[in-house]
Motif scaffolding. Structure first.
Motif, PDB file in Angstrom:
ATOM      1  N   UNK A  33       0.855  -1.015   0.398  1.00 55.91           N
ATOM      2  CA  UNK A  33       0.153   0.140  -0.244  1.00 55.91           C
ATOM      3  C   UNK A  33       0.509   0.985   0.123  1.00 55.91           C
ATOM      4  N   UNK A  34       1.795   1.212   0.489  1.00 57.10           N
ATOM      5  CA  UNK A  34       2.689   2.543   1.027  1.00 57.10           C
ATOM      6  C   UNK A  34       2.990   2.434  -0.630  1.00 57.10           C
ATOM      7  N   UNK A  35       3.837   1.665  -0.790  1.00 60.04           N
ATOM      8  CA  UNK A  35       4.333   1.369  -2.473  1.00 60.04           C
ATOM      9  C   UNK A  35       3.322   2.031  -3.340  1.00 60.04           C
ATOM     10  N   UNK A  45      -4.829   5.686   3.250  1.00 59.75           N
ATOM     11  CA  UNK A  45      -5.522   6.103   4.104  1.00 59.75           C
ATOM     12  C   UNK A  45      -6.748   4.396   4.127  1.00 59.75           C
ATOM     13  N   UNK A  46      -7.292   5.057   5.826  1.00 51.75           N
ATOM     14  CA  UNK A  46      -7.869   3.271   6.229  1.00 51.75           C
ATOM     15  C   UNK A  46      -9.511   3.191   6.243  1.00 51.75           C
ATOM     16  N   UNK A  51      -8.811   1.741   0.160  1.00 52.54           N
ATOM     17  CA  UNK A  51      -7.143   2.008   1.278  1.00 52.54           C
ATOM     18  C   UNK A  51      -6.413   3.527   0.566  1.00 52.54           C
ATOM     19  N   UNK A  52      -7.122   4.480  -0.482  1.00 49.31           N
ATOM     20  CA  UNK A  52      -5.799   5.618  -0.756  1.00 49.31           C
ATOM     21  C   UNK A  52      -7.643   6.204  -1.572  1.00 49.31           C
ATOM     22  N   UNK A  58     -10.498   9.964  -6.199  1.00 48.24           N
ATOM     23  CA  UNK A  58     -10.542   8.901  -6.277  1.00 48.24           C
ATOM     24  C   UNK A  58     -10.976   7.984  -5.514  1.00 48.24           C
ATOM     25  N   UNK A  59     -11.345   6.580  -5.029  1.00 47.78           N
ATOM     26  CA  UNK A  59     -10.806   6.200  -3.960  1.00 47.78           C
ATOM     27  C   UNK A  59      -9.894   4.334  -4.653  1.00 47.78           C
ATOM     28  N   UNK A  60      -9.098   4.093  -3.908  1.00 51.79           N
ATOM     29  CA  UNK A  60      -8.491   2.703  -4.533  1.00 51.79           C
ATOM     30  C   UNK A  60      -8.691   1.643  -4.054  1.00 51.79           C
ATOM     31  N   UNK A  61      -8.775   0.405  -3.649  1.00 51.50           N
ATOM     32  CA  UNK A  61      -8.580  -0.575  -3.122  1.00 51.50           C
ATOM     33  C   UNK A  61      -8.007  -1.113  -3.121  1.00 51.50           C
TER      34      UNK A  61
END
Length: 153
Positions: A33-35, A45-46, A51-52, A58-61
Motif C-alpha cells: 500500500x505504501x509503495x 488512508x484506512x 485504502x487510498x 477517486x478511491x482506490x482499494x
C-alpha cells in the motif's frame, strides 16, 4: 517518526526471520500500500472499503500478492467492497507488476465470469490452440489495465 516506529526498526528483522506466511503476507500488504501510494502520490488512508484517495477524490482499494503464499488468488471479497471504491489496484510484489482496474470492470467480471480473481504469471494466457485459458481470464483483465511504467521507489 514516533518513538514506537523508531523502536520497531530494531526488531523488524525478527518478523522477516521467523514470521509465518500469513504474517509476511500482511507485512507485504502494508508495504505494498505504501509503495503504491508513494508512486502515485495518493493519500494512504484506512477507510471502509478503500485504502487510498487521489487529488481528484477517486478511491482506490489496494490488494497485494506475492509468492510467499501458495495462493494464486487475490484476497478480495466483492460483496464486502462493492460500490466502496472507484478502482481496484492489484500489485504483485515479487513480479513488481501493478494494474488499476475500474470498479465497473470488476463488477462485470465478478457478476458474469467468476467471483474469484486468479492471477498466475507462470501460466500462458492462451491454450496451444490459441484460445484464452479459462484460468487466465482475470490475468487478461489485469494486463488490459496494467501500469507498465510502475516501479518500486
Amino acid at each position: 517518526m514516533t518513538k514506537t516506529r523508531n523502536k520497531l526498526r530494531d526488531f523488524i528483522h525478527l518478523l522477516l526471520d521467523s514470521g509465518d506466511k500469513n504474517q509476511i503476507a500482511s507485512a507485504i500488504g502494508a508495504v505494498g500500500e505504501s509503495l503504491v501510494c508513494n508512486y502515485f502520490n495518493w493519500e494512504n488512508i484506512d477507510a471502509d472499503g478503500y485504502d487510498a484517495v487521489d487529488v481528484h477524490n477517486k478511491r482506490y482499494e489496494i490488494k497485494t500478492m506475492s509468492y510467499e503464499t501458495d495462493s494464486l488468488y487475490v484476497a478480495y471479497r466483492h460483496k464486502n467492497k462493492a460500490g466502496r471504491y472507484d478502482y481496484l489496484v492489484v500489485m504483485h510484489f515479487d513480479e513488481e507488476r501493478l494494474s488499476i482496474i475500474p470498479h465497473n470492470e470488476i463488477d462485470d467480471y465478478v457478476n458474469n465470469i467468476s467471483p474469484t480473481l486468479r492471477l498466475n504469471f507462470n501460466e500462458s494466457m492462451l491454450t496451444t490452440l490459441g484460445k484464452q485459458r479459462q484460468s487466465a481470464r482475470f490475468q487478461s483483465l489485469f494486463c488490459k489495465y496494467e501500469v507498465k511504467s510502475f516501479t518500486f521507489k
